[in-house]
Motif scaffolding. Structure first.
Motif, PDB file in Angstrom:
ATOM      1  N   MET A 117       3.187  48.086  41.849  1.00 50.74           N
ATOM      2  CA  MET A 117       3.101  48.563  40.711  1.00 50.74           C
ATOM      3  C   MET A 117       4.229  48.505  39.521  1.00 50.74           C
ATOM      4  O   MET A 117       5.162  47.953  39.964  1.00 50.74           O
ATOM      5  CB  MET A 117       3.114  50.277  40.821  1.00 50.74           C
ATOM      6  N   LEU A 118       3.894  48.814  38.364  1.00 50.55           N
ATOM      7  CA  LEU A 118       4.741  48.717  37.216  1.00 50.55           C
ATOM      8  C   LEU A 118       4.991  50.091  36.983  1.00 50.55           C
ATOM      9  O   LEU A 118       4.214  50.972  36.861  1.00 50.55           O
ATOM     10  CB  LEU A 118       4.130  47.959  35.970  1.00 50.55           C
ATOM     11  N   VAL A 167       7.586  59.066  32.245  1.00 52.10           N
ATOM     12  CA  VAL A 167       7.425  57.791  33.431  1.00 52.10           C
ATOM     13  C   VAL A 167       6.059  57.677  33.381  1.00 52.10           C
ATOM     14  O   VAL A 167       5.232  58.217  33.849  1.00 52.10           O
ATOM     15  CB  VAL A 167       8.075  58.251  34.773  1.00 52.10           C
ATOM     16  N   PHE A 168       5.816  56.211  33.143  1.00 47.76           N
ATOM     17  CA  PHE A 168       4.368  55.919  33.344  1.00 47.76           C
ATOM     18  C   PHE A 168       4.169  54.607  34.418  1.00 47.76           C
ATOM     19  O   PHE A 168       4.883  53.881  34.608  1.00 47.76           O
ATOM     20  CB  PHE A 168       4.003  55.062  31.997  1.00 47.76           C
ATOM     21  N   THR A 169       3.110  54.829  35.095  1.00 44.99           N
ATOM     22  CA  THR A 169       2.935  53.814  36.500  1.00 44.99           C
ATOM     23  C   THR A 169       1.620  53.345  36.215  1.00 44.99           C
ATOM     24  O   THR A 169       0.472  53.882  35.953  1.00 44.99           O
ATOM     25  CB  THR A 169       2.979  54.754  37.718  1.00 44.99           C
ATOM     26  N   ALA A 170       1.539  52.062  36.464  1.00 43.71           N
ATOM     27  CA  ALA A 170       0.478  51.225  36.395  1.00 43.71           C
ATOM     28  C   ALA A 170      -0.026  50.353  37.968  1.00 43.71           C
ATOM     29  O   ALA A 170       1.157  49.617  38.056  1.00 43.71           O
ATOM     30  CB  ALA A 170       0.470  50.414  35.261  1.00 43.71           C
ATOM     31  N   PRO A 171      -0.747  50.738  38.546  1.00 48.85           N
ATOM     32  CA  PRO A 171      -0.807  49.920  39.743  1.00 48.85           C
ATOM     33  C   PRO A 171      -1.054  48.442  39.366  1.00 48.85           C
ATOM     34  O   PRO A 171      -1.829  48.088  38.488  1.00 48.85           O
ATOM     35  CB  PRO A 171      -2.072  50.611  40.522  1.00 48.85           C
ATOM     36  N   LEU A 172      -1.014  47.334  40.270  1.00 47.65           N
ATOM     37  CA  LEU A 172      -1.081  45.953  40.316  1.00 47.65           C
ATOM     38  C   LEU A 172      -2.151  45.572  41.481  1.00 47.65           C
ATOM     39  O   LEU A 172      -2.017  46.374  42.479  1.00 47.65           O
ATOM     40  CB  LEU A 172      -0.044  45.453  40.239  1.00 47.65           C
ATOM     41  N   ALA A 173      -2.724  44.652  41.195  1.00 47.85           N
ATOM     42  CA  ALA A 173      -3.856  43.977  42.134  1.00 47.85           C
ATOM     43  C   ALA A 173      -3.203  43.620  43.433  1.00 47.85           C
ATOM     44  O   ALA A 173      -3.717  43.526  44.360  1.00 47.85           O
ATOM     45  CB  ALA A 173      -4.531  42.736  41.369  1.00 47.85           C
ATOM     46  N   ASP A 174      -1.846  43.425  43.469  1.00 46.34           N
ATOM     47  CA  ASP A 174      -1.332  43.077  44.817  1.00 46.34           C
ATOM     48  C   ASP A 174      -0.801  44.220  45.852  1.00 46.34           C
ATOM     49  O   ASP A 174       0.047  44.250  46.506  1.00 46.34           O
ATOM     50  CB  ASP A 174      -0.046  42.178  44.702  1.00 46.34           C
ATOM     51  N   CYS A 175      -1.189  45.392  45.025  1.00 47.19           N
ATOM     52  CA  CYS A 175      -0.875  46.756  45.619  1.00 47.19           C
ATOM     53  C   CYS A 175       0.702  47.316  45.446  1.00 47.19           C
ATOM     54  O   CYS A 175       0.981  47.959  45.974  1.00 47.19           O
ATOM     55  CB  CYS A 175      -0.993  46.884  47.269  1.00 47.19           C
TER      56      CYS A 175
END
Length: 520
Positions: free
Chosen positions: A160-161, A150-158
């Motif tokens: 995540m993907l 399971v991979f988590t990537a934060p997004l600029a709008d707070c």
């Protein structure tokens, strides 16, 4: 141990519908997308088909870089629901997350609240159950990973993907789930069935890349998309003399920075050896370059992190043999943890046969480098294939500050427990509102306990460890913790194979929406 150790309190939970291996032996035990943009008020789905990088609207071969967007089919996707539950305070000392004032990204803690009172876990329901994780080489033998990566990537709008591999009716599907700043499901993007998600990273504008692995074909692709699921490019990552044939040894990691993606993953050589390769792919056009085609050997676990303050990537690996070993394997084998494949952090017992007495956890971004955490043995490493068999060594959690030039600092041990083998450590920068001191949130597993702690920049404990297993856990060797743009610490996990409940943890820094931007 200093700092405040509070009792575990009830934390807010929101339900959202929506044999050894010889050195040189073959250790063997999939990546194109179909996109599923959600349709509010309906339940959209997708149509399988297409080759990696191809047009998913037409089954069968397609040209790389084709459009993978699919018209929705009713009944296949998940609609965000409105069933939410917030447990009340259980009477423990301090206010729980449910008593905090609510901000744009959830409850806002008081400045002096301990870390366990800043933790919120959200349940997100997905359509298909998560795939099993299989097994891999771990500490002196094989480990059951239980659940797919399971991979988590934060997004600029707070938001995540989250990328993982699901399974339904025997069919694997790599999927990316977009969550908003309240950790609710916004969109599901599905990729070519039969492939595996092996890595994820996002850019500041929301574009992202997924590492998609074709197990049957021993091929791997890095593919870039926007948040609507439109593909920019698909690049097959190749070397002349090795292939990504299996992940029951080694890892795969992706990160983004300075206009390019890095992909660091296990490969098997044509002459029967196990190692790793580091690839660079330009974000603008998908052009591939090779950092190295052969790194640590055998490469047992890997990390890759980009530090924007330094505009530098840092890789780390655990090896069971090279570099380090000289002479006969049976009597002289030794392993180690290395940064950028050459800078040694620590020696570990190893056998050049799959056995290694250490595992990487995570690396956090630091003002002048990185903070690396792992599990290994404190006693000095011995030589030979029986070096870890005496029973007088165990696994503890180590911390090393890595400088901007990639030089590792001395190891600081966070645990010293002869009867317990700690594992699955993670770390992220911690910048709570009103506190400018350099500090980090750490987590690790010790038996049934999942613990959180705060440490300073030198690895000294400031708070904890605190057992949060009743509320929050994380996956095996997932490198889970990430810092969001508002300084919240995020991670995700599934409790078991087949689960359709994605668990989303958010450790609130108390900044609310400060730092959150906008995205398409």
């Amino acid at each position: 141990m200093t700092g405040r150790v509070g009792a575990l309190v009830a934390l807010a939970t929101v339900a959202v519908v929506g044999g050894n291996v010889s050195c040189g032996g073959d250790i063997k035990d999939d990546a194109t997308p179909t996109v599923e943009p959600p349709d509010p008020g309906a339940m959209p789905g997708s149509t399988p088909g297409g080759q990696p990088g191809g047009d998913a609207t037409t089954p069968g071969p397609a040209q790389p870089g084709g459009d993978t967007a699919m018209p929705p089919e009713p009944g296949d996707d998940v609609m965000p629901g409105d069933d939410t539950t917030t447990p009340g305070d259980d009477g423990s000392a301090g206010d729980g997350a449910d008593d905090m004032p609510t901000g744009p990204v959830g409850p806002i803690p008081n400045p002096d609240d301990p870390i366990e009172q800043r933790l919120r876990v959200t349940d997100v329901t997905i359509d298909e159950g998560v795939d099993g994780g299989g097994s891999t080489w771990g500490v002196w033998g094989r480990d059951d990973l239980r659940v797919a990566r399971v991979f988590t990537a934060p997004l600029a709008d707070c938001g995540m993907l989250v990328c993982t591999t699901t399974a339904s009716g025997g069919q694997l599907t790599p999927q990316v789930f977009r969550l908003d700043a309240a950790d609710q499901l916004v969109e599901t993007i599905s990729f070519t069935p039969g492939l595996h998600c092996r890595g994820l990273a996002a850019e500041p504008d929301g574009h992202f890349a997924v590492l998609l692995w074709d197990d049957d074909g021993d091929r791997i692709y890095l593919e870039r998309y926007d948040l609507e699921g439109q593909q920019s490019w698909s690049t097959e990552l190749t070397n002349e003399s090795n292939t990504p044939d299996s992940f029951n040894i080694g890892e795969s990691r992706v990160d983004y920075g300075d206009g390019r993606y890095g992909a660091y993953y296990h490969v098997h050589s044509d002459d029967g050896h196990e190692g790793d390769t580091l690839k660079w792919v330009t974000a603008s056009d998908g052009t591939e370059d090779t950092g190295w085609s052969w790194g640590c050997s055998h490469s047992m676990s890997n990390l890759l992190r980009f530090n924007p303050a330094l505009t530098e990537f840092m890789s780390a690996c655990v090896t069971d043999c090279f570099p380090g070993t000289n002479g006969d394997f049976s009597s002289n084998s030794i392993g180690g943890i290395y940064v950028n494949r050459r800078e040694k952090v620590i020696d570990v017992d190893a056998g050049c046969n799959g056995d290694a007495a250490g595992e990487l956890g995570s690396a956090a971004l630091a003002p002048g480098g990185w903070k690396l955490v792992f599990n290994a043995h404190q006693a000095p490493a011995g030589l030979g294939q029986g070096s870890y068999d005496s029973g007088d060594k165990n696994q503890d959690i180590g911390f090393s500050a890595v400088g901007s030039d990639g030089s590792p600092g001395p190891v600081v041990w966070l645990t010293d427990t002869p009867a317990i083998d700690e594992e699955d450590s993670s770390i992220a920068r911690w910048q709570p509102a009103g506190d400018d001191a350099e500090q980090y949130v750490m987590g690790w597993v010790e038996g049934p306990r999942y613990v959180l702690a705060r440490v300073d920049g030198s690895g000294t404990l400031l708070e904890g460890p605190i057992d949060v297993a009743a509320t929050a856990q994380w996956g095996r060797r997932d490198d889970p913790f990430r810092q969001g743009p508002n300084s919240d610490v995020l991670w995700t996990w599934f409790e078991q194979e087949g689960s359709t409940t994605l668990k989303v943890a958010r450790l609130s820094a108390g900044t609310g929406a400060e730092g959150c931007g906008t995205l398409p």
